[in-house]
Design a protein around this motif. Structure first.
Motif, PDB file in Angstrom:
ATOM      1  N   LYS A  34       0.846  -1.203   0.000  1.00  0.00           N
ATOM      2  CA  LYS A  34       0.000   0.000   0.000  1.00  0.00           C
ATOM      3  C   LYS A  34       0.878   1.249   0.000  1.00  0.00           C
ATOM      4  O   LYS A  34       1.760   1.387   0.842  1.00  0.00           O
ATOM      5  CB  LYS A  34      -0.885  -0.035   1.246  1.00  0.00           C
ATOM      6  CG  LYS A  34      -1.821   1.123   1.365  1.00  0.00           C
ATOM      7  CD  LYS A  34      -2.814   0.883   2.489  1.00  0.00           C
ATOM      8  CE  LYS A  34      -2.426   1.636   3.731  1.00  0.00           C
ATOM      9  NZ  LYS A  34      -3.427   1.515   4.801  1.00  0.00           N
TER      10      LYS A  34
ATOM     11  N   TRP B 139      -4.942   5.480   5.051  1.00  0.00           N
ATOM     12  CA  TRP B 139      -6.167   5.195   4.285  1.00  0.00           C
ATOM     13  C   TRP B 139      -6.433   3.699   4.255  1.00  0.00           C
ATOM     14  O   TRP B 139      -5.518   2.892   4.434  1.00  0.00           O
ATOM     15  CB  TRP B 139      -6.084   5.764   2.862  1.00  0.00           C
ATOM     16  CG  TRP B 139      -4.953   5.236   2.008  1.00  0.00           C
ATOM     17  CD1 TRP B 139      -3.639   5.567   2.123  1.00  0.00           C
ATOM     18  CD2 TRP B 139      -5.035   4.286   0.933  1.00  0.00           C
ATOM     19  NE1 TRP B 139      -2.886   4.889   1.180  1.00  0.00           N
ATOM     20  CE2 TRP B 139      -3.730   4.099   0.425  1.00  0.00           C
ATOM     21  CE3 TRP B 139      -6.095   3.587   0.335  1.00  0.00           C
ATOM     22  CZ2 TRP B 139      -3.448   3.234  -0.633  1.00  0.00           C
ATOM     23  CZ3 TRP B 139      -5.807   2.728  -0.731  1.00  0.00           C
ATOM     24  CH2 TRP B 139      -4.494   2.570  -1.203  1.00  0.00           C
ATOM     25  N   GLU B 140      -7.690   3.342   4.068  1.00  0.00           N
ATOM     26  CA  GLU B 140      -8.057   1.931   4.075  1.00  0.00           C
ATOM     27  C   GLU B 140      -7.940   1.360   2.675  1.00  0.00           C
ATOM     28  O   GLU B 140      -8.534   1.869   1.733  1.00  0.00           O
ATOM     29  CB  GLU B 140      -9.501   1.780   4.579  1.00  0.00           C
ATOM     30  CG  GLU B 140      -9.844   0.338   4.862  1.00  0.00           C
ATOM     31  CD  GLU B 140     -11.262   0.174   5.378  1.00  0.00           C
ATOM     32  OE1 GLU B 140     -11.719  -0.973   5.476  1.00  0.00           O
ATOM     33  OE2 GLU B 140     -11.903   1.209   5.666  1.00  0.00           O
ATOM     34  N   ASN B 141      -7.136   0.308   2.555  1.00  0.00           N
ATOM     35  CA  ASN B 141      -6.967  -0.346   1.259  1.00  0.00           C
ATOM     36  C   ASN B 141      -7.853  -1.586   1.226  1.00  0.00           C
ATOM     37  O   ASN B 141      -7.561  -2.581   1.883  1.00  0.00           O
ATOM     38  CB  ASN B 141      -5.491  -0.718   1.078  1.00  0.00           C
ATOM     39  CG  ASN B 141      -5.214  -1.286  -0.292  1.00  0.00           C
ATOM     40  OD1 ASN B 141      -6.135  -1.634  -1.029  1.00  0.00           O
ATOM     41  ND2 ASN B 141      -3.956  -1.386  -0.634  1.00  0.00           N
ATOM     42  N   HIS B 142      -8.921  -1.525   0.449  1.00  0.00           N
ATOM     43  CA  HIS B 142      -9.907  -2.607   0.463  1.00  0.00           C
ATOM     44  C   HIS B 142      -9.367  -3.905  -0.122  1.00  0.00           C
ATOM     45  O   HIS B 142      -9.936  -4.969   0.089  1.00  0.00           O
ATOM     46  CB  HIS B 142     -11.191  -2.144  -0.229  1.00  0.00           C
ATOM     47  CG  HIS B 142     -11.861  -1.048   0.528  1.00  0.00           C
ATOM     48  ND1 HIS B 142     -12.707  -1.282   1.581  1.00  0.00           N
ATOM     49  CD2 HIS B 142     -11.750   0.300   0.438  1.00  0.00           C
ATOM     50  CE1 HIS B 142     -13.115  -0.140   2.088  1.00  0.00           C
ATOM     51  NE2 HIS B 142     -12.539   0.848   1.409  1.00  0.00           N
ATOM     52  N   ARG B 143      -8.262  -3.833  -0.872  1.00  0.00           N
ATOM     53  CA  ARG B 143      -7.657  -5.065  -1.401  1.00  0.00           C
ATOM     54  C   ARG B 143      -7.168  -5.974  -0.297  1.00  0.00           C
ATOM     55  O   ARG B 143      -7.019  -7.167  -0.484  1.00  0.00           O
ATOM     56  CB  ARG B 143      -6.433  -4.718  -2.263  1.00  0.00           C
ATOM     57  CG  ARG B 143      -6.706  -4.294  -3.648  1.00  0.00           C
ATOM     58  CD  ARG B 143      -5.404  -4.095  -4.380  1.00  0.00           C
ATOM     59  NE  ARG B 143      -4.413  -3.373  -3.560  1.00  0.00           N
ATOM     60  CZ  ARG B 143      -3.205  -3.034  -3.991  1.00  0.00           C
ATOM     61  NH1 ARG B 143      -2.832  -3.362  -5.205  1.00  0.00           N
ATOM     62  NH2 ARG B 143      -2.369  -2.382  -3.213  1.00  0.00           N
ATOM     63  N   GLU B 144      -6.833  -5.368   0.873  1.00  0.00           N
ATOM     64  CA  GLU B 144      -6.157  -6.158   1.907  1.00  0.00           C
ATOM     65  C   GLU B 144      -7.001  -7.316   2.415  1.00  0.00           C
ATOM     66  O   GLU B 144      -6.464  -8.321   2.869  1.00  0.00           O
ATOM     67  CB  GLU B 144      -5.674  -5.250   3.040  1.00  0.00           C
ATOM     68  CG  GLU B 144      -4.413  -4.521   2.628  1.00  0.00           C
ATOM     69  CD  GLU B 144      -3.883  -3.557   3.683  1.00  0.00           C
ATOM     70  OE1 GLU B 144      -4.369  -3.568   4.824  1.00  0.00           O
ATOM     71  OE2 GLU B 144      -2.959  -2.786   3.331  1.00  0.00           O
ATOM     72  N   ALA B 145      -8.322  -7.203   2.315  1.00  0.00           N
ATOM     73  CA  ALA B 145      -9.202  -8.299   2.743  1.00  0.00           C
ATOM     74  C   ALA B 145      -8.911  -9.559   1.933  1.00  0.00           C
ATOM     75  O   ALA B 145      -9.129 -10.676   2.409  1.00  0.00           O
ATOM     76  CB  ALA B 145     -10.655  -7.879   2.574  1.00  0.00           C
ATOM     77  N   TRP B 146      -8.421  -9.400   0.700  1.00  0.00           N
ATOM     78  CA  TRP B 146      -8.148 -10.537  -0.179  1.00  0.00           C
ATOM     79  C   TRP B 146      -6.655 -10.814  -0.340  1.00  0.00           C
ATOM     80  O   TRP B 146      -6.246 -11.654  -1.144  1.00  0.00           O
ATOM     81  CB  TRP B 146      -8.790 -10.291  -1.555  1.00  0.00           C
ATOM     82  CG  TRP B 146     -10.266 -10.314  -1.417  1.00  0.00           C
ATOM     83  CD1 TRP B 146     -11.085  -9.231  -1.298  1.00  0.00           C
ATOM     84  CD2 TRP B 146     -11.091 -11.474  -1.293  1.00  0.00           C
ATOM     85  NE1 TRP B 146     -12.384  -9.646  -1.125  1.00  0.00           N
ATOM     86  CE2 TRP B 146     -12.414 -11.025  -1.122  1.00  0.00           C
ATOM     87  CE3 TRP B 146     -10.841 -12.849  -1.298  1.00  0.00           C
ATOM     88  CZ2 TRP B 146     -13.482 -11.893  -0.970  1.00  0.00           C
ATOM     89  CZ3 TRP B 146     -11.920 -13.716  -1.154  1.00  0.00           C
ATOM     90  CH2 TRP B 146     -13.217 -13.234  -0.984  1.00  0.00           C
TER      91      TRP B 146
END
Ligand code: UDP
Length: 151
Positions: free
Chosen positions: A31, A139-146
């Motif tokens: 990130k 900031w929140e990186n939404h990819r991290e969930a995957w």
């Protein structure tokens, strides 16, 4: 999560490889939390490479780093320091394995395209040296969930 300092050196900027280098770090899932283009002063170059002062390559290294703009960045991720060092490959581009940034794109020990912090302590020192606190974006990186299996 760990943060590391990465700099695309003057040869990377001159050769038009900034996008390629950023793309490789992004694709790995790291990130980006800070980025700026910098014309490096002699003082900043000397402080950044203070550990190498006195070595035979030091004067040439300072000349190189101050010779054209660089792109300074902070990247974040699980074990980001080691992950970036692995992506860069060893210092000498001529000896670096294919698949690494230096192995694929560099051919020289000095002109090796990119810097990455060599330890968590160096990362902290270098991030402090190159960036103000308000330049580091949270900031929140939404990819991290995957990206990371958090169970
Ligand atoms: N360097 C050089 N000649 C050498 C060793 C290093 O010009 O014999 C330069 C090279 O650009 C390298 C930087 O000095 O990236 C810092 O050296 P270091 O050993 O910390 O390598 P790195 O951590 O960048 O792989």
């Amino acid at each position: 999560m760990e943060r590391t300092f990465v700099m695309v050196k003057p040869d990377g900027v001159q050769r038009g490889l900034v996008g390629e280098i950023i793309a490789r770090l992004e694709r790995k899932g790291l990130k980006l939390v800070a980025l700026k283009m910098v014309r490096v002063s002699e003082e900043l170059a000397r402080r950044h490479y203070a550990a190498h002062e006195g070595k035979p390559f030091f004067p040439g290294l300072i000349r190189f780093i101050t010779s054209a703009p660089v792109v300074a960045m902070v990247w974040e991720g699980r074990e980001a320091v080691a992950v970036v060092r692995n992506l860069l490959g060893p210092t000498d581009g001529a000896k670096a394995a294919p698949g690494t940034i230096r192995g694929d794109l560099a051919n020289d020990i000095g002109f090796n395209l990119v810097h990455g912090s060599d330890s968590v302590e160096s990362a902290r020192r270098e991030i402090d040296l190159w960036f103000r606190q308000d330049e580091l974006l949270d900031w929140e990186n939404h990819r991290e969930a995957w990206l990371y299996d958090r169970g």
